[in-house]
Design a protein around this motif. Structure first.
Motif, PDB file in Angstrom:
ATOM      1  N   ARG A 174       0.826  -1.208   0.000  1.00  0.00           N
ATOM      2  CA  ARG A 174       0.000   0.000   0.000  1.00  0.00           C
ATOM      3  C   ARG A 174       0.863   1.262   0.000  1.00  0.00           C
ATOM      4  N   PHE A 175       2.121   1.129   0.450  1.00  0.00           N
ATOM      5  CA  PHE A 175       3.066   2.240   0.409  1.00  0.00           C
ATOM      6  C   PHE A 175       4.233   1.861  -0.483  1.00  0.00           C
ATOM      7  N   ARG A 176       4.901   2.862  -1.021  1.00  0.00           N
ATOM      8  CA  ARG A 176       6.115   2.625  -1.781  1.00  0.00           C
ATOM      9  C   ARG A 176       7.163   1.988  -0.870  1.00  0.00           C
ATOM     10  N   PRO A 177       8.148   1.287  -1.433  1.00  0.00           N
ATOM     11  CA  PRO A 177       9.175   0.632  -0.611  1.00  0.00           C
ATOM     12  C   PRO A 177      10.157   1.631  -0.017  1.00  0.00           C
ATOM     13  N   VAL A 178       9.703   2.384   0.950  1.00  0.00           N
ATOM     14  CA  VAL A 178      10.535   3.388   1.611  1.00  0.00           C
ATOM     15  C   VAL A 178      11.168   2.797   2.860  1.00  0.00           C
ATOM     16  N   HIS A 179      12.149   3.507   3.384  1.00  0.00           N
ATOM     17  CA  HIS A 179      12.789   3.109   4.634  1.00  0.00           C
ATOM     18  C   HIS A 179      11.947   3.674   5.775  1.00  0.00           C
ATOM     19  N   ALA A 180      11.206   2.811   6.453  1.00  0.00           N
ATOM     20  CA  ALA A 180      10.229   3.254   7.441  1.00  0.00           C
ATOM     21  C   ALA A 180      10.871   4.032   8.585  1.00  0.00           C
ATOM     22  N   HIS A 181      12.047   3.580   9.034  1.00  0.00           N
ATOM     23  CA  HIS A 181      12.688   4.272  10.148  1.00  0.00           C
ATOM     24  C   HIS A 181      13.109   5.672   9.731  1.00  0.00           C
ATOM     25  N   LEU A 182      13.601   5.812   8.510  1.00  0.00           N
ATOM     26  CA  LEU A 182      14.008   7.125   8.007  1.00  0.00           C
ATOM     27  C   LEU A 182      12.797   8.052   7.903  1.00  0.00           C
ATOM     28  N   VAL A 183      11.688   7.526   7.380  1.00  0.00           N
ATOM     29  CA  VAL A 183      10.471   8.334   7.270  1.00  0.00           C
ATOM     30  C   VAL A 183      10.035   8.831   8.644  1.00  0.00           C
ATOM     31  N   ALA A 184      10.073   7.931   9.619  1.00  0.00           N
ATOM     32  CA  ALA A 184       9.658   8.298  10.972  1.00  0.00           C
ATOM     33  C   ALA A 184      10.579   9.354  11.569  1.00  0.00           C
ATOM     34  N   GLU A 185      11.891   9.187  11.365  1.00  0.00           N
ATOM     35  CA  GLU A 185      12.840  10.151  11.911  1.00  0.00           C
ATOM     36  C   GLU A 185      12.718  11.507  11.224  1.00  0.00           C
ATOM     37  N   MET A 186      12.458  11.506   9.920  1.00  0.00           N
ATOM     38  CA  MET A 186      12.240  12.771   9.213  1.00  0.00           C
ATOM     39  C   MET A 186      11.014  13.485   9.764  1.00  0.00           C
ATOM     40  N   CYS A 187       9.989  12.692  10.055  1.00  0.00           N
ATOM     41  CA  CYS A 187       8.776  13.269  10.633  1.00  0.00           C
ATOM     42  C   CYS A 187       9.082  13.867  11.996  1.00  0.00           C
ATOM     43  N   LEU A 188       9.859  13.153  12.802  1.00  0.00           N
ATOM     44  CA  LEU A 188      10.221  13.641  14.134  1.00  0.00           C
ATOM     45  C   LEU A 188      11.027  14.936  14.045  1.00  0.00           C
ATOM     46  N   ALA A 189      11.963  14.975  13.086  1.00  0.00           N
ATOM     47  CA  ALA A 189      12.774  16.187  12.920  1.00  0.00           C
ATOM     48  C   ALA A 189      11.902  17.375  12.526  1.00  0.00           C
ATOM     49  N   SER A 190      10.913  17.122  11.678  1.00  0.00           N
ATOM     50  CA  SER A 190       9.991  18.191  11.277  1.00  0.00           C
ATOM     51  C   SER A 190       9.192  18.685  12.469  1.00  0.00           C
TER      52      SER A 190
END
Length: 216
Positions: free
Chosen positions: A146-162
């Motif tokens: 359902r989602f593109r093959p992204v790096h989930a931990h990186l996505v989460a950390e980017m969200c946290l940084a934002s």
């Protein structure tokens, strides 16, 4: 009607719970740094002794109110996410309370949180817990296609940084956004960015139940 959040710390009487709710509204809209316990008692039409039954100092009263507000955000998100099967719907349901429940958070409140280290640490712990759940939702979405093959931990950390930037009043002023509006923009970017590219093979619809932490 949203069920009450699980008890955080000491159990409150009905009267104390009402006072905490009223203080939450005051803090979010006006901040708390310049308010004294005398001010609060007068506005809440109660005695200082009643407020000190909640916590022994003004700082601890503020932290109690914040802790219960943040716990409610997490609880509402988990409750809503547990009812969704599709990862995209689950992510939106989990993140939405972060927008709706912070809609009243003024720039003054954000500034006051940053001025009080224990409040900042409390907010950071809250954000970390929510990001951990977000990472699991993204991982489930990637596995199901359902989602593109992204790096989930990186996505989460980017969200946290934002989110950490959103906690800085000067950023909100420069961006011309409120705390809630910044969250809303971030969630829209996440949802659109994780969608499979056009023409990309999509996996089967995820029908698995949320993980244990998503239900917590």
């Amino acid at each position: 009607m949203i069920p009450p959040a699980p008890t955080v710390g000491v159990r409150l009487t009905e009267r104390h719970q009402r006072l905490v709710e009223e203080m939450e509204a005051i803090f979010l809209s006006e901040g708390f740094r310049d308010l004294t316990v005398n001010d609060l008692a007068a506005r809440l039409r109660c005695s200082k002794r009643t407020l000190y039954e909640l916590a022994p100092t003004k700082q601890e009263i503020v932290l109690l109110v914040m802790e219960r507000w943040l716990a409610r955000v997490r609880y509402m998100g988990s409750l809503a996410a547990a009812e969704k099967l599709d990862p995209a719907d689950r992510m939106q349901a989990y993140l939405t309370p972060g927008v709706t429940e912070s809609a009243m958070a003024s720039s003054r409140f954000v500034e006051d949180v940053q001025s009080l280290r224990p409040a900042t640490l409390l907010l950071e712990a809250h954000q970390r817990e929510r990001i951990n759940v977000l990472r699991e939702i993204v991982e489930n979405g990637v596995r199901s296609g359902r989602f593109r093959p992204v790096h989930a931990h990186l996505v989460a950390e980017m969200c946290l940084a934002s989110i950490a930037r959103f906690n800085q009043p000067e950023f909100l002023r420069d961006a011309g956004l409120s705390f809630s509006e910044a969250f809303s923009e971030l969630y829209q970017i996440l949802t659109e960015g994780l969608a499979p590219r056009s023409g990309t093979r999509r996996g089967r619809r995820d029908t698995s139940r949320p993980s244990a932490s998503e239900k917590a």
